[in-house]
Write a protein that holds these residues in place. Structure first.
Motif: not given
Length: 97
Positions: A39-41, A43-45, A47-48
C-alpha cells in the motif's frame, strides 16, 4: 426462497484485503505488514505522479477543494490502477508465509 446453492459462506474483511485479492480467487488473510508495504508503494507512487501532473493545475484552488480533488484522484488511481497492478506483481510475495 433460497438464493444460494450449497451452504452459505461468510467472508470477513478487516481492512484493505479486497485490494489484495486477485479476480476469481477466494479472500484469504494476508500478513498486515506486507499489505502495508505494498500500500505504501502504491500511495507513494500515485501521490508523487499526481502532484507532478495535476498539482500545478489545482495549486491556486481553495485548500478544501484542492485537497478533496486530490484525494478523489488518489483513491481512484489506487482502486482502479495501482493496487490491481501491484497485487499482480507482488502476489507471490504477499501469499508466501
Amino acid at each position: 426462497m433460497k438464493l444460494t446453492e450449497g451452504p452459505s459462506q461468510v467472508e470477513e474483511l478487516n481492512g484493505l484485503e479486497s485490494w489484495f485479492t486477485l479476480p476469481g480467487r477466494p479472500l484469504q488473510p494476508l500478513p498486515q505488514w506486507k499489505m502495508a508495504v505494498v500500500t505504501f508503494i502504491g500511495v507513494d507512487v500515485v501521490t508523487s505522479v499526481l502532484f507532478w501532473i495535476i498539482g500545478p493545475f489545482i495549486q491556486n484552488w481553495p485548500f478544501l477543494l484542492r485537497n478533496s480533488a486530490f484525494n478523489v484522484a488518489v483513491v481512484a488511481c489506487l482502486t482502479w490502477l495501482a493496487m490491481p497492478l501491484l497485487t499482480r506483481i507482488f502476489h507471490g510475495w504477499l501469499e508466501s508465509k
